[in-house]
Design a protein around this motif. Structure first.
Motif, mmCIF file in Angstrom:
data_model
loop_
_atom_site.group_PDB
_atom_site.id
_atom_site.type_symbol
_atom_site.label_atom_id
_atom_site.label_comp_id
_atom_site.label_asym_id
_atom_site.label_seq_id
_atom_site.Cartn_x
_atom_site.Cartn_y
_atom_site.Cartn_z
ATOM 1 N N ALA A 130 0.855 -1.184 0.000
ATOM 2 C CA ALA A 130 0.000 0.000 0.000
ATOM 3 C C ALA A 130 0.889 1.230 0.000
ATOM 4 N N GLY A 131 0.395 2.320 -0.563
ATOM 5 C CA GLY A 131 1.152 3.556 -0.496
ATOM 6 C C GLY A 131 1.190 4.305 -1.800
ATOM 7 N N GLY A 132 2.148 5.210 -1.892
ATOM 8 C CA GLY A 132 2.295 6.054 -3.061
ATOM 9 C C GLY A 132 2.871 7.401 -2.661
ATOM 10 N N GLY A 133 3.562 8.064 -3.582
ATOM 11 C CA GLY A 133 4.114 9.381 -3.282
ATOM 12 C C GLY A 133 5.319 9.294 -2.374
ATOM 13 N N ASN A 134 5.090 9.481 -1.069
ATOM 14 C CA ASN A 134 6.207 9.480 -0.122
ATOM 15 C C ASN A 134 6.080 8.389 0.949
ATOM 16 N N PHE A 135 5.150 7.457 0.760
ATOM 17 C CA PHE A 135 4.908 6.418 1.755
ATOM 18 C C PHE A 135 4.698 5.071 1.075
ATOM 19 N N PHE A 136 5.316 4.029 1.647
ATOM 20 C CA PHE A 136 5.130 2.678 1.108
ATOM 21 C C PHE A 136 5.192 1.674 2.245
ATOM 22 N N TRP A 137 4.277 0.727 2.237
ATOM 23 C CA TRP A 137 4.272 -0.376 3.191
ATOM 24 C C TRP A 137 4.102 -1.667 2.425
ATOM 25 N N CYS A 138 4.799 -2.711 2.826
ATOM 26 C CA CYS A 138 4.574 -4.007 2.188
ATOM 27 C C CYS A 138 4.826 -5.149 3.156
ATOM 28 N N PHE A 139 4.195 -6.266 2.846
ATOM 29 C CA PHE A 139 4.325 -7.520 3.576
ATOM 30 C C PHE A 139 4.728 -8.564 2.553
ATOM 31 N N GLY A 140 5.690 -9.418 2.905
ATOM 32 C CA GLY A 140 6.131 -10.408 1.937
ATOM 33 C C GLY A 140 6.868 -11.556 2.581
ATOM 34 N N SER A 141 7.494 -12.361 1.737
ATOM 35 C CA SER A 141 8.220 -13.537 2.203
ATOM 36 C C SER A 141 9.615 -13.558 1.602
ATOM 37 N N VAL A 142 10.507 -14.258 2.271
ATOM 38 C CA VAL A 142 11.900 -14.351 1.842
ATOM 39 C C VAL A 142 12.363 -15.797 1.990
ATOM 40 N N PRO A 143 13.498 -16.157 1.370
ATOM 41 C CA PRO A 143 14.063 -17.487 1.552
ATOM 42 C C PRO A 143 14.511 -17.695 3.006
ATOM 43 N N PRO A 144 14.683 -18.951 3.421
ATOM 44 C CA PRO A 144 15.031 -19.249 4.824
ATOM 45 C C PRO A 144 16.313 -18.600 5.307
ATOM 46 N N VAL A 163 13.125 -10.550 9.963
ATOM 47 C CA VAL A 163 12.249 -11.570 9.389
ATOM 48 C C VAL A 163 11.666 -12.403 10.522
ATOM 49 N N ARG A 164 10.368 -12.663 10.440
ATOM 50 C CA ARG A 164 9.698 -13.509 11.421
ATOM 51 C C ARG A 164 9.449 -14.877 10.811
ATOM 52 N N THR A 165 9.792 -15.913 11.552
ATOM 53 C CA THR A 165 9.587 -17.283 11.084
ATOM 54 C C THR A 165 8.377 -17.880 11.789
ATOM 55 N N ALA A 166 7.482 -18.490 11.003
ATOM 56 C CA ALA A 166 6.262 -19.061 11.562
ATOM 57 C C ALA A 166 6.031 -20.453 10.990
ATOM 58 N N ASP A 167 5.777 -21.408 11.870
ATOM 59 C CA ASP A 167 5.418 -22.745 11.437
ATOM 60 C C ASP A 167 3.920 -22.753 11.168
ATOM 61 N N LEU A 168 3.560 -22.743 9.892
ATOM 62 C CA LEU A 168 2.150 -22.687 9.520
ATOM 63 C C LEU A 168 1.582 -24.055 9.158
ATOM 64 N N GLY A 171 4.480 -28.120 6.462
ATOM 65 C CA GLY A 171 5.651 -28.940 6.216
ATOM 66 C C GLY A 171 6.969 -28.208 6.351
ATOM 67 N N ALA A 172 6.942 -26.885 6.358
ATOM 68 C CA ALA A 172 8.170 -26.098 6.503
ATOM 69 C C ALA A 172 7.800 -24.714 7.014
ATOM 70 N N PRO A 173 8.702 -24.063 7.737
ATOM 71 C CA PRO A 173 8.394 -22.721 8.242
ATOM 72 C C PRO A 173 8.246 -21.709 7.106
ATOM 73 N N PHE A 174 7.491 -20.663 7.380
ATOM 74 C CA PHE A 174 7.358 -19.541 6.466
ATOM 75 C C PHE A 174 8.154 -18.380 7.036
ATOM 76 N N HIS A 175 8.753 -17.593 6.153
ATOM 77 C CA HIS A 175 9.624 -16.500 6.567
ATOM 78 C C HIS A 175 9.034 -15.185 6.056
ATOM 79 N N PHE A 176 8.448 -14.415 6.956
ATOM 80 C CA PHE A 176 7.697 -13.224 6.610
ATOM 81 C C PHE A 176 8.418 -11.962 7.071
ATOM 82 N N TYR A 177 8.165 -10.862 6.371
ATOM 83 C CA TYR A 177 8.647 -9.557 6.811
ATOM 84 C C TYR A 177 7.572 -8.526 6.481
#
Length: 212
Positions: A130-144, A163-168, A171-177
């Motif tokens: 979300a955002g635009g102009g002078n502000f941006f926010w995002c949520f995503g995932s990265v490799p372990p 990065v936050r790791t969560a066992d969802l 079968g393997a943890p998810f790595h979110f930021y």
């Protein structure tokens, strides 16, 4: 995401809906260039209370912890009116759920089928933004191997988040930021993202140029 899996989202009536990637969720932020002060103290977040305030909580209760990915008290570089609260949880029914809030809106989402695919494997992925102009926010995932993500705007102001790791249960943890970038009276320009390992080595990169 598996082929029949889709996402449902709710939002405050009257808010514009938008979505990206494997989470279609209501995210629209009205952004202006004015700067507000940073005087008000934020109370400690209760992630379960944030989850319980959504329409999904009753039918998609958390199977474990509710994870805070964006805490407004940890965004001192951002005006209060633009600070983001964002939590995610894995439901007892096997779905990924989340709740997003800023001063303009409140949104939430849940998967209808078990959450299996981790999105773009081996990449720094921007799942929601979300955002635009002078502000941006995002949520995503990265490799372990990535333990932090640094976002750098065209004005050269870096913002680093862990990065936050969560066992969802898939079968393997998810790595979110989640990361918030604010550039004051400057435009965002090209946004560069660097995922770094525990030693500070860059292991994955990405960029967004639509704000240049």
């Amino acid at each position: 995401m598996t082929s029949g899996e889709r996402f449902v989202a709710d939002a405050v009536p009257g808010r514009r809906r938008a979505g990206r990637g494997f989470v279609a969720v209501a995210l629209a932020v009205a952004v202006t260039a004015a700067v507000s002060g940073d005087r008000a103290a934020y109370p400690a977040l209760d992630p379960f209370a944030i989850a319980a305030a959504t329409s999904f909580y009753t039918k998609e209760p958390p199977a474990g912890d509710v994870i805070v990915l964006a805490d407004p008290s940890a965004q001192p570089h951002v005006p209060q009116r633009l600070r983001v609260t964002f939590v995610v949880w894995y439901s007892k029914n096997g779905g990924l759920c989340g709740a997003y809030e800023d001063v303009t809106q409140r949104s939430s989402f849940c998967t209808e089928a078990p959450f299996i695919d981790r999105g773009a494997r081996g990449q720094l992925d921007h799942v929601m933004s979300a955002g635009g102009g002078n502000f941006f926010w995002c949520f995503g995932s990265v490799p372990p191997e990535a333990t932090s993500v640094t976002a750098v705007s065209g004005t050269g102001r870096p913002v680093t988040t862990r990065v936050r790791t969560a066992d969802l249960g898939a079968g393997a943890p998810f790595h979110f930021y989640a990361v918030t970038v604010y550039t004051g009276d400057q435009r965002l320009g090209v946004l560069r993202f660097e995922g770094k390992d525990v030693s500070g080595r860059v292991v994955v990169t990405s960029s967004i140029d639509k704000y240049a």
